[in-house]
Design a protein around this motif. Structure first.
Motif, PDB file in Angstrom:
ATOM      1  N   TRP A 243       0.837  -1.213   0.000  1.00 29.78           N
ATOM      2  CA  TRP A 243       0.000   0.000   0.000  1.00 29.78           C
ATOM      3  C   TRP A 243       0.867   1.257   0.000  1.00 29.78           C
ATOM      4  O   TRP A 243       1.957   1.271   0.566  1.00 29.78           O
ATOM      5  CB  TRP A 243      -0.891  -0.071   1.236  1.00 29.78           C
ATOM      6  CG  TRP A 243      -1.699   1.124   1.582  1.00 29.78           C
ATOM      7  CD1 TRP A 243      -2.693   1.711   0.845  1.00 29.78           C
ATOM      8  CD2 TRP A 243      -1.620   1.877   2.793  1.00 29.78           C
ATOM      9  NE1 TRP A 243      -3.248   2.766   1.525  1.00 29.78           N
ATOM     10  CE2 TRP A 243      -2.606   2.882   2.721  1.00 29.78           C
ATOM     11  CE3 TRP A 243      -0.813   1.782   3.934  1.00 29.78           C
ATOM     12  CZ2 TRP A 243      -2.804   3.814   3.760  1.00 29.78           C
ATOM     13  CZ3 TRP A 243      -1.022   2.695   4.962  1.00 29.78           C
ATOM     14  CH2 TRP A 243      -2.000   3.687   4.861  1.00 29.78           C
ATOM     15  N   ALA A 244       0.352   2.301  -0.635  1.00 37.17           N
ATOM     16  CA  ALA A 244       1.031   3.591  -0.668  1.00 37.17           C
ATOM     17  C   ALA A 244       0.035   4.702  -0.366  1.00 37.17           C
ATOM     18  O   ALA A 244      -1.184   4.498  -0.424  1.00 37.17           O
ATOM     19  CB  ALA A 244       1.672   3.829  -2.031  1.00 37.17           C
TER      20      ALA A 244
ATOM     21  N   CYS B  20      10.075   6.690  -1.987  1.00 38.09           N
ATOM     22  CA  CYS B  20       9.453   7.950  -1.580  1.00 38.09           C
ATOM     23  C   CYS B  20       9.527   8.881  -2.785  1.00 38.09           C
ATOM     24  O   CYS B  20      10.585   9.453  -3.075  1.00 38.09           O
ATOM     25  CB  CYS B  20      10.156   8.550  -0.369  1.00 38.09           C
ATOM     26  SG  CYS B  20      10.118   7.490   1.098  1.00 38.09           S
ATOM     27  N   TYR B  21       8.436   9.017  -3.490  1.00 38.18           N
ATOM     28  CA  TYR B  21       8.434   9.614  -4.823  1.00 38.18           C
ATOM     29  C   TYR B  21       8.047  11.093  -4.784  1.00 38.18           C
ATOM     30  O   TYR B  21       7.457  11.584  -3.819  1.00 38.18           O
ATOM     31  CB  TYR B  21       7.471   8.841  -5.719  1.00 38.18           C
ATOM     32  CG  TYR B  21       7.865   7.396  -5.934  1.00 38.18           C
ATOM     33  CD1 TYR B  21       8.667   7.019  -6.996  1.00 38.18           C
ATOM     34  CD2 TYR B  21       7.424   6.403  -5.062  1.00 38.18           C
ATOM     35  CE1 TYR B  21       9.019   5.691  -7.199  1.00 38.18           C
ATOM     36  CE2 TYR B  21       7.765   5.070  -5.246  1.00 38.18           C
ATOM     37  CZ  TYR B  21       8.562   4.718  -6.319  1.00 38.18           C
ATOM     38  OH  TYR B  21       8.913   3.403  -6.520  1.00 38.18           O
TER      39      TYR B  21
ATOM     40  N   PHE C 105      -2.903  -4.014   5.635  1.00 36.45           N
ATOM     41  CA  PHE C 105      -2.085  -3.260   4.693  1.00 36.45           C
ATOM     42  C   PHE C 105      -0.668  -3.114   5.245  1.00 36.45           C
ATOM     43  O   PHE C 105      -0.464  -3.116   6.459  1.00 36.45           O
ATOM     44  CB  PHE C 105      -2.662  -1.862   4.460  1.00 36.45           C
ATOM     45  CG  PHE C 105      -3.996  -1.854   3.771  1.00 36.45           C
ATOM     46  CD1 PHE C 105      -4.082  -1.739   2.387  1.00 36.45           C
ATOM     47  CD2 PHE C 105      -5.175  -1.965   4.507  1.00 36.45           C
ATOM     48  CE1 PHE C 105      -5.310  -1.735   1.758  1.00 36.45           C
ATOM     49  CE2 PHE C 105      -6.411  -1.966   3.880  1.00 36.45           C
ATOM     50  CZ  PHE C 105      -6.479  -1.845   2.499  1.00 36.45           C
ATOM     51  N   ALA C 106       0.286  -2.966   4.342  1.00 42.22           N
ATOM     52  CA  ALA C 106       1.669  -2.648   4.705  1.00 42.22           C
ATOM     53  C   ALA C 106       2.085  -1.441   3.888  1.00 42.22           C
ATOM     54  O   ALA C 106       2.053  -1.478   2.646  1.00 42.22           O
ATOM     55  CB  ALA C 106       2.591  -3.823   4.420  1.00 42.22           C
ATOM     56  N   LEU C 107       2.447  -0.349   4.558  1.00 45.70           N
ATOM     57  CA  LEU C 107       2.867   0.868   3.868  1.00 45.70           C
ATOM     58  C   LEU C 107       4.283   0.680   3.336  1.00 45.70           C
ATOM     59  O   LEU C 107       5.226   0.513   4.115  1.00 45.70           O
ATOM     60  CB  LEU C 107       2.811   2.055   4.825  1.00 45.70           C
ATOM     61  CG  LEU C 107       3.145   3.416   4.220  1.00 45.70           C
ATOM     62  CD1 LEU C 107       2.111   3.816   3.169  1.00 45.70           C
ATOM     63  CD2 LEU C 107       3.228   4.483   5.323  1.00 45.70           C
ATOM     64  N   VAL C 108       4.442   0.699   2.005  1.00 44.40           N
ATOM     65  CA  VAL C 108       5.748   0.442   1.403  1.00 44.40           C
ATOM     66  C   VAL C 108       6.232   1.583   0.521  1.00 44.40           C
ATOM     67  O   VAL C 108       7.401   1.586   0.102  1.00 44.40           O
ATOM     68  CB  VAL C 108       5.729  -0.866   0.579  1.00 44.40           C
ATOM     69  CG1 VAL C 108       5.435  -2.062   1.476  1.00 44.40           C
ATOM     70  CG2 VAL C 108       4.727  -0.791  -0.568  1.00 44.40           C
ATOM     71  N   ALA C 109       5.369   2.562   0.220  1.00 42.45           N
ATOM     72  CA  ALA C 109       5.771   3.628  -0.695  1.00 42.45           C
ATOM     73  C   ALA C 109       4.845   4.818  -0.503  1.00 42.45           C
ATOM     74  O   ALA C 109       3.822   4.736   0.182  1.00 42.45           O
ATOM     75  CB  ALA C 109       5.716   3.142  -2.147  1.00 42.45           C
TER      76      ALA C 109
END
Length: 390
Positions: A14-15, A67-68, A39-43
């Motif tokens: 998840w982002a 991290c965009y 959920f797992a925050l990855v981006a």
């Protein structure tokens, strides 16, 4: 009460877009999504300032490379990875919801979006068609719908405890913006600017919350026509309203009202949902969300408490902790995100039977909220006249 065991085989990658440092709503999304490990925050693309957003993401423990600078870079970069994101939450100003949600769906991602979903019914229906064509879930964060006592109210109406529904009295009328606080508050400033907020302020920002709750509690009620009058008591906010009164005539004869306001001086939240039937009434107040008032004509008024064995199983199933301990907004949001995760996984598996058991604010709820705001604005701008709904 559920015991905290994961409801999905693994966390969904998840982002977030938006919701960076200092964002209260961003923290609410993360706290809710991560609570039950769905959920797992990855981006993420957390900030309009790329450096600030990257610093924030690293502070959350993310890989700096994920991290965009913006949502376009996020979707493209993650699509190129074998472990790329599967879902994204949008926590940005209203005017960006449509392009970001559209790009996310086109990238094959599930979406969770802040409300309002977009500015117009045409945009909302375009997103609905795209979500259906791509087979993706779109969740809308009507966060108060995750409270267990909303499920209890729904069950009582469905069971006939109130009798035929006659009146729906809704309000979300706080007083925190009774002066021009936006002069010193960037988080409020965009909400009263039509370039960013869209065609309304309080109708879309807060009025749609109790409206959605009423649709959860009494789903058989369908609006036939409405009349709306809106005001800008802080004159600099015009043409956007900081107060609005909406009358609604339902198919079948029931009648409803919605008071949406940010200038109810002295009030904290004052979000209340009252449903009046031929036999009894019930009322829920978000400042006391663990209780539901139930009043039967000719009997003493009673207050039902969350977590008690006399409640409907659907209400008990949403409890995070035993009765007597107060649950709050994070638990309500976590219930929504739990449903979002289950729905996303079931969609990816093609599990129609599992999807049929779920209720959550999805794309249809997003479309309905935009339609209500658009119709209210049309009525108000015509001088506060009755207009057909739909």
């Amino acid at each position: 009460m559920f015991n905290g065991e994961p409801q999905t085989a693994r966390p969904i990658r998840w982002a977030m877009v938006g919701g960076g440092r200092g964002s209260q709503i961003g923290y609410s999304h993360r706290a809710a999504a991560l609570r039950d490990r769905g959920f797992a925050l990855v981006a993420g693309a957390f900030d309009i300032d790329p450096a600030r957003g990257r610093d924030f993401g690293v502070g959350l423990g993310l890989d700096p490379a994920r991290c965009y600078s913006d949502y376009q870079a996020l979707f493209a970069g993650e699509a190129a990875r074998p472990d790329g994101i599967e879902a994204v939450s949008i926590a940005t100003p209203n005017n960006t919801h449509f392009p970001i949600a559209k790009a996310a769906l086109e990238a094959g991602l599930h979406v969770v979006c802040e409300k309002p979903l977009c500015f117009t019914v045409a945009e909302a229906e375009a997103l609905q068609r795209l979500a259906e064509a791509r087979g993706r879930v779109v969740g809308v964060t009507y966060g108060y719908a995750g409270y267990p006592m909303i499920e209890q109210a729904r069950a009582m109406v469905a069971r006939g405890d109130l009798g035929a529904i006659r009146l729906v009295n809704l309000q979300f009328a706080h007083g925190f913006h009774n002066t021009a606080v936006e002069l010193d508050s960037p988080s409020t400033r965009w909400r009263v600017d039509p370039r960013f907020a869209g065609p309304s302020y309080v109708l879309g920002d807060i009025g749609t919350h109790p409206l959605y709750l009423s649709q959860v509690i009494a789903p058989e009620l369908k609006i036939a026509r409405l009349l709306c009058a809106r005001q800008s008591f802080v004159a600099s906010r015009a043409p956007l309203e900081d107060n609005a009164m909406t009358l609604m005539q339902y198919e079948g004869g029931a009648f409803g009202t919605v008071w949406s306001s940010a200038v109810n001086a002295g009030a904290t939240h004052s979000q209340k949902v009252r449903i009046v039937g031929a036999k009894a009434s019930l009322e829920w107040w978000d400042e006391h969300p663990n209780q539901l008032s139930f009043e039967v004509q000719g009997e003493p008024a009673r207050v039902l408490d969350r977590g008690m064995a006399y409640l409907h199983p659907d209400a008990l199933a949403l409890d995070h902790i035993s009765s007597g301990h107060a649950e709050g907004l994070f638990e309500a949001w976590a219930n929504l995100y739990r449903s979002f995760a289950i729905a996303m996984e079931a969609t990816d598996r093609g599990d129609a039977a599992r999807l049929a058991t779920l209720r959550y604010p999805g794309i249809a709820a997003g479309v309905a909220g935009v339609r209500w705001v658009e119709t209210c604005v049309r009525s108000a701008d015509a001088g506060g006249v009755w207009v057909d709904y739909g």
